[in-house]
Design an enzyme around this catalytic site. Structure first.
Site, PDB file in Angstrom:
ATOM      1  N   ASP A  29       0.864  -1.186   0.000  1.00 19.70           N
ATOM      2  CA  ASP A  29       0.000   0.000   0.000  1.00 19.70           C
ATOM      3  C   ASP A  29       0.896   1.228   0.000  1.00 19.70           C
ATOM      4  O   ASP A  29       2.101   1.128   0.276  1.00 19.70           O
ATOM      5  CB  ASP A  29      -0.911   0.002   1.241  1.00 19.70           C
ATOM      6  CG  ASP A  29      -2.237   0.706   1.004  1.00 19.70           C
ATOM      7  OD1 ASP A  29      -2.221   1.846   0.490  1.00 19.70           O
ATOM      8  OD2 ASP A  29      -3.295   0.136   1.320  1.00 19.70           O
ATOM      9  N   ASP A  35       3.445   2.058  -4.579  1.00 16.31           N
ATOM     10  CA  ASP A  35       2.623   2.989  -5.345  1.00 16.31           C
ATOM     11  C   ASP A  35       2.371   2.316  -6.686  1.00 16.31           C
ATOM     12  O   ASP A  35       3.303   2.127  -7.475  1.00 16.31           O
ATOM     13  CB  ASP A  35       3.368   4.311  -5.519  1.00 16.31           C
ATOM     14  CG  ASP A  35       2.617   5.320  -6.381  1.00 16.31           C
ATOM     15  OD1 ASP A  35       1.602   4.954  -7.007  1.00 16.31           O
ATOM     16  OD2 ASP A  35       3.061   6.479  -6.447  1.00 16.31           O
ATOM     17  N   ASN A  41      -5.758  -4.939  -6.277  1.00 17.42           N
ATOM     18  CA  ASN A  41      -6.940  -4.429  -5.582  1.00 17.42           C
ATOM     19  C   ASN A  41      -6.950  -2.918  -5.445  1.00 17.42           C
ATOM     20  O   ASN A  41      -8.023  -2.303  -5.430  1.00 17.42           O
ATOM     21  CB  ASN A  41      -7.011  -5.073  -4.190  1.00 17.42           C
ATOM     22  CG  ASN A  41      -7.967  -4.343  -3.267  1.00 17.42           C
ATOM     23  OD1 ASN A  41      -9.177  -4.417  -3.387  1.00 17.42           O
ATOM     24  ND2 ASN A  41      -7.409  -3.592  -2.318  1.00 17.42           N
ATOM     25  N   TYR A  56     -15.246   6.282 -14.383  1.00 20.23           N
ATOM     26  CA  TYR A  56     -15.128   5.102 -13.528  1.00 20.23           C
ATOM     27  C   TYR A  56     -15.600   3.856 -14.273  1.00 20.23           C
ATOM     28  O   TYR A  56     -14.942   2.807 -14.255  1.00 20.23           O
ATOM     29  CB  TYR A  56     -15.939   5.306 -12.256  1.00 20.23           C
ATOM     30  CG  TYR A  56     -15.666   4.296 -11.167  1.00 20.23           C
ATOM     31  CD1 TYR A  56     -14.522   4.396 -10.382  1.00 20.23           C
ATOM     32  CD2 TYR A  56     -16.553   3.254 -10.904  1.00 20.23           C
ATOM     33  CE1 TYR A  56     -14.260   3.481  -9.367  1.00 20.23           C
ATOM     34  CE2 TYR A  56     -16.301   2.333  -9.894  1.00 20.23           C
ATOM     35  CZ  TYR A  56     -15.154   2.448  -9.129  1.00 20.23           C
ATOM     36  OH  TYR A  56     -14.900   1.535  -8.130  1.00 20.23           O
ATOM     37  N   LYS A  84     -13.094   0.666 -15.271  1.00 20.31           N
ATOM     38  CA  LYS A  84     -13.421  -0.644 -14.713  1.00 20.31           C
ATOM     39  C   LYS A  84     -13.803  -1.633 -15.806  1.00 20.31           C
ATOM     40  O   LYS A  84     -13.482  -2.830 -15.722  1.00 20.31           O
ATOM     41  CB  LYS A  84     -14.526  -0.519 -13.669  1.00 20.31           C
ATOM     42  CG  LYS A  84     -14.104   0.217 -12.403  1.00 20.31           C
ATOM     43  CD  LYS A  84     -12.925  -0.472 -11.711  1.00 20.31           C
ATOM     44  CE  LYS A  84     -12.598   0.167 -10.367  1.00 20.31           C
ATOM     45  NZ  LYS A  84     -11.474  -0.512  -9.682  1.00 20.31           N
ATOM     46  N   THR A 109     -17.033   0.575   2.815  1.00 22.37           N
ATOM     47  CA  THR A 109     -15.575   0.625   2.816  1.00 22.37           C
ATOM     48  C   THR A 109     -15.153   2.086   2.906  1.00 22.37           C
ATOM     49  O   THR A 109     -15.998   2.987   2.896  1.00 22.37           O
ATOM     50  CB  THR A 109     -15.016  -0.028   1.531  1.00 22.37           C
ATOM     51  OG1 THR A 109     -13.584  -0.026   1.597  1.00 22.37           O
ATOM     52  CG2 THR A 109     -15.440   0.734   0.296  1.00 22.37           C
TER      53      THR A 109
END
Length: 265
Positions: free
Chosen positions: A42, A52, A79, A144, A148, A179
């Site tokens: 992360d 990164d 992810n 988005y 995706k 989340t």
């Protein structure tokens, strides 16, 4: 039989990006609970390795770390990602470039970085976390949706290209779930931000629910994983009743425009 193809508790070697929180953290906990070794990565604190996903150097360092520590990798989980979107005449090109660099090219970079290793060892899995937005395309979310959908296409292509090397590819397409993804939301379309935040906050599905469904889908070998009832219903409507699906999407578009004009849901 390779570790990548054995069942739960097989001690697979897994790298997860965006693992410090949210779905990445839930997936890590799920993998570890069944006996797998997980390298968490992360840009935020709390991961084993800083990565990164927009940095070629960071990906090269991750490959070197995996080679040195494990000598190979069974599962790569792409992810990490951010939230974004906006109506066509509201979202800026800078917003499009930002979300594309992270949500699409992050997965591309990760895949390219580890494919040589997976080919050499003749086994492995690549798991890309996309979104229901990769299959179902609501108004106000063109950028988005586009990135995706590209991740869905990337995954399918990866599966075809690497099948001869014993490598499989899987894409995860959840609907809204609770989340911290919305903390990354960027953009000028405040009406969309209001709608998305409400959908996330009021979702009955948690990151842990999604992670459980993902692990079950991987056990079955599913190439496309729709991990929650809302995602299954929405995609099912599109496949079974395109006219009905279009009517729902266009009603949502009109509602978003009203919200933009009036400031109320």
């Amino acid at each position: 039989m390779s570790a990548a193809t054995t069942g739960a508790g097989s001690g697979q070697r897994i790298l997860v990006t965006g693992a410090a929180s949210g779905l990445g953290k839930a997936l890590t906990e799920g993998f570890r609970a069944r006996g797998d070794e997980v390298l968490t990565t992360d840009v935020a604190d709390g991961a084993d390795l800083r990565l990164d996903i927009t940095s070629d150097d960071d990906w090269a360092a991750a490959v070197e770390h995996v080679e040195r520590t494990w000598g190979g990798l069974d599962v790569l989980v792409n992810n990490a990602g951010v939230a974004g979107g906006g109506r066509l005449d509201v979202a800026t090109l800078d917003e499009w470039q930002w979300i594309t660099e992270i949500n699409l090219f992050g997965a591309v970079r990760g895949t390219r970085a580890f494919v040589p290793m997976l080919k050499r060892q003749g086994s492995g899995r690549i798991v890309n976390v996309a979104s229901l937005a990769g299959l179902v395309h609501p108004a106000g979310m063109a950028s988005y949706n586009a990135v995706k959908a590209a991740v869905v296409a990337l995954t399918e292509t990866t599966g075809h290209e690497l099948a001869a090397y014993g490598v499989t590819a899987h894409v995860v397409c959840p609907s809204y779930f609770r989340t911290n993804l919305m903390s990354s939301l960027r953009g000028h379309d405040t009406a969309l931000a209001t709608v998305m935040s409400k959908l996330v906050d009021e979702s009955p599905t948690s990151a842990e629910d999604v992670a459980t469904a993902v692990l079950e889908g991987l056990e079955r070998g599913d190439e496309v994983i729709l991990p929650d009832p809302a995602a299954q219903a929405a995609y099912g409507l599109k496949v079974a009743d395109r006219a009905g699906y279009d009517a729902v999407m266009r009603a949502q578009a009109a509602k978003l425009d009203r919200l933009g004009e009036e400031g109320t849901l």
